[in-house]
Scaffold this motif. Structure first.
Motif, PDB file in Angstrom:
ATOM      1  N   SER A 143      -6.931   0.476  -3.282  1.00  7.08           N
ATOM      2  CA  SER A 143      -6.581  -0.783  -2.633  1.00  7.08           C
ATOM      3  C   SER A 143      -7.477  -1.195  -1.610  1.00  7.08           C
ATOM      4  CB  SER A 143      -5.036  -1.015  -2.397  1.00  7.08           C
ATOM      5  OG  SER A 143      -5.003  -0.329  -0.956  1.00  7.08           O
TER       6      SER A 143
ATOM      7  N   PHE B  60      -6.571  -1.222   1.389  1.00  3.42           N
ATOM      8  CA  PHE B  60      -5.530  -1.773   2.304  1.00  3.42           C
ATOM      9  C   PHE B  60      -4.935  -0.671   3.167  1.00  3.42           C
ATOM     10  CE2 PHE B  60      -1.955  -4.297   2.969  1.00  3.42           C
ATOM     11  CZ  PHE B  60      -2.597  -5.319   3.329  1.00  3.42           C
TER      12      PHE B  60
ATOM     13  N   VAL C  96      -2.423   1.144   5.607  1.00  6.16           N
ATOM     14  CA  VAL C  96      -1.073   0.503   6.297  1.00  6.16           C
ATOM     15  C   VAL C  96      -0.769   1.639   7.221  1.00  6.16           C
ATOM     16  CG1 VAL C  96       1.114  -0.574   6.199  1.00  6.16           C
ATOM     17  CG2 VAL C  96      -0.571  -1.052   4.348  1.00  6.16           C
TER      18      VAL C  96
ATOM     19  N   ASN D 106       0.007   4.759   4.232  1.00  5.20           N
ATOM     20  CA  ASN D 106       0.029   4.589   2.681  1.00  5.20           C
ATOM     21  C   ASN D 106      -0.547   6.083   2.125  1.00  5.20           C
ATOM     22  OD1 ASN D 106      -2.207   3.271   3.622  1.00  5.20           O
ATOM     23  ND2 ASN D 106      -2.113   1.906   1.867  1.00  5.20           N
TER      24      ASN D 106
ATOM     25  N   GLU E 156      -1.927   6.670  -1.278  1.00  2.30           N
ATOM     26  CA  GLU E 156      -2.269   6.288  -2.961  1.00  2.30           C
ATOM     27  C   GLU E 156      -2.814   7.213  -3.875  1.00  2.30           C
ATOM     28  OE1 GLU E 156      -5.053   2.960  -2.715  1.00  2.30           O
ATOM     29  OE2 GLU E 156      -3.581   1.504  -1.582  1.00  2.30           O
TER      30      GLU E 156
ATOM     31  N   CYS F 271       4.255   3.754  -0.031  1.00  2.00           N
ATOM     32  CA  CYS F 271       3.863   2.968   1.246  1.00  2.00           C
ATOM     33  C   CYS F 271       3.903   3.839   2.496  1.00  2.00           C
ATOM     34  CB  CYS F 271       4.994   1.859   1.312  1.00  2.00           C
ATOM     35  SG  CYS F 271       4.755   0.811   0.090  1.00  2.00           S
TER      36      CYS F 271
ATOM     37  N   GLU G  25       5.809   3.009   5.110  1.00  2.00           N
ATOM     38  CA  GLU G  25       6.816   3.238   5.628  1.00  2.00           C
ATOM     39  C   GLU G  25       7.701   4.224   5.138  1.00  2.00           C
ATOM     40  OE1 GLU G  25       5.446   0.621   4.411  1.00  2.00           O
ATOM     41  OE2 GLU G  25       6.089  -1.386   5.257  1.00  2.00           O
TER      42      GLU G  25
ATOM     43  N   ILE H 207       1.843  -8.081   8.273  1.00  2.00           N
ATOM     44  CA  ILE H 207       2.452  -7.589   7.223  1.00  2.00           C
ATOM     45  C   ILE H 207       3.896  -7.322   7.115  1.00  2.00           C
ATOM     46  CG2 ILE H 207       1.899  -5.203   7.865  1.00  2.00           C
ATOM     47  CD1 ILE H 207       1.386  -4.183   5.083  1.00  2.00           C
TER      48      ILE H 207
ATOM     49  N   PRO I 243       7.251  -5.289   5.299  1.00  2.00           N
ATOM     50  CA  PRO I 243       7.324  -4.162   4.612  1.00  2.00           C
ATOM     51  C   PRO I 243       7.760  -4.637   2.996  1.00  2.00           C
ATOM     52  CG  PRO I 243       8.729  -4.064   6.333  1.00  2.00           C
ATOM     53  CD  PRO I 243       8.065  -5.372   6.297  1.00  2.00           C
TER      54      PRO I 243
HETATM   55  N1  THU Z   1       1.781  -1.111   1.444  1.00  2.00           N
HETATM   56  C1  THU Z   1       2.422  -0.296   2.641  1.00  2.00           C
HETATM   57  O1  THU Z   1       1.937   0.812   2.667  1.00  2.00           O
HETATM   58  N2  THU Z   1       3.284  -0.833   3.008  1.00  2.00           N
HETATM   59  C2  THU Z   1       3.997  -2.063   3.032  1.00  2.00           C
HETATM   60  O2  THU Z   1       4.655  -2.606   3.237  1.00  2.00           O
HETATM   61  C3  THU Z   1       3.218  -2.847   1.729  1.00  2.00           C
HETATM   62  C4  THU Z   1       2.081  -2.259   0.929  1.00  2.00           C
HETATM   63  C5  THU Z   1       0.539  -0.292   0.676  1.00  2.00           C
HETATM   64  C6  THU Z   1       0.788   0.163  -0.499  1.00  2.00           C
HETATM   65  C7  THU Z   1      -0.707   0.132  -1.191  1.00  2.00           C
HETATM   66  O3  THU Z   1      -1.201   1.473  -1.058  1.00  2.00           O
HETATM   67  C8  THU Z   1      -1.331  -0.873  -0.417  1.00  2.00           C
HETATM   68  O4  THU Z   1      -0.570  -1.015   0.513  1.00  2.00           O
HETATM   69  C9  THU Z   1      -1.646  -2.128  -1.250  1.00  2.00           C
HETATM   70  O5  THU Z   1      -0.443  -2.728  -1.763  1.00  2.00           O
END
Ligand code: THU
Length: 130
Positions: free
Chosen positions: A21, A23, A25, A41, A43, A52, A54, A82, A84
């Motif tokens: 992603s 992305f 977190v 996170n 993946e 995630c 969290e 962001i 959760p």
């Molecule tokens: N993700 C989190 O770690 N926490 C969140 O609250 C929302 C999404 C992560 C999951 C995935 O690895 C990436 O963000 C994109 O969705």
């Protein structure tokens, strides 16, 4: 003092495994004794098997002794404020008091603070066994 929690979440974000992603977190939880438990996170090449930030933080919180969560911070460098995801709200609800504070962050600090009950009203819950 939310700053230390934010900084723990931001440091955890730097550990994210998010090659799919892109992305990253970070999340950090404060327990009733003031201890901080942070996670990123993680993946997976089989996309649905990732989880995630969290959830990583929750695992660390439980392994450190658990208890009650009084405060939560979440940060993603690519998104201000962001929230959760739904699954993590349910997982957090297992340990977070309704009045636990949730700090929504951007890359520089806390943007907004809400009560956990505000983001998870009327959630599913069973009576906890004694
Ligand atoms: N993700 C989190 O770690 N926490 C969140 O609250 C929302 C999404 C992560 C999951 C995935 O690895 C990436 O963000 C994109 O969705």
């Amino acid at each position: 003092m939310a700053q230390d929690l934010f900084e723990a979440a931001r440091a955890a974000m730097a550990r994210a495994h998010a090659p799919y992603s892109h992305f990253p977190v970070g999340a950090a939880l404060r327990d009733g004794a003031g201890g901080i438990h942070a996670g990123c996170n993680v993946e997976n090449a089989s996309y649905p098997e990732g989880w995630c930030a969290e959830t990583t933080a929750l695992g660390r919180f439980v392994m450190a002794g658990g208890g009650q969560i009084t405060e939560i911070a979440v940060v993603a460098q690519k998104m201000a404020r962001i929230m959760p995801c739904g699954g993590c709200r349910q997982r957090l609800a297992e340990f977070a008091a309704p009045d636990a504070r949730l700090h929504l962050c951007d890359a520089t600090g806390v943007v907004e603070t809400v009560a956990f009950a505000d983001i998870f009203p009327r959630g599913f819950g069973l009576e906890r066994p004694a």
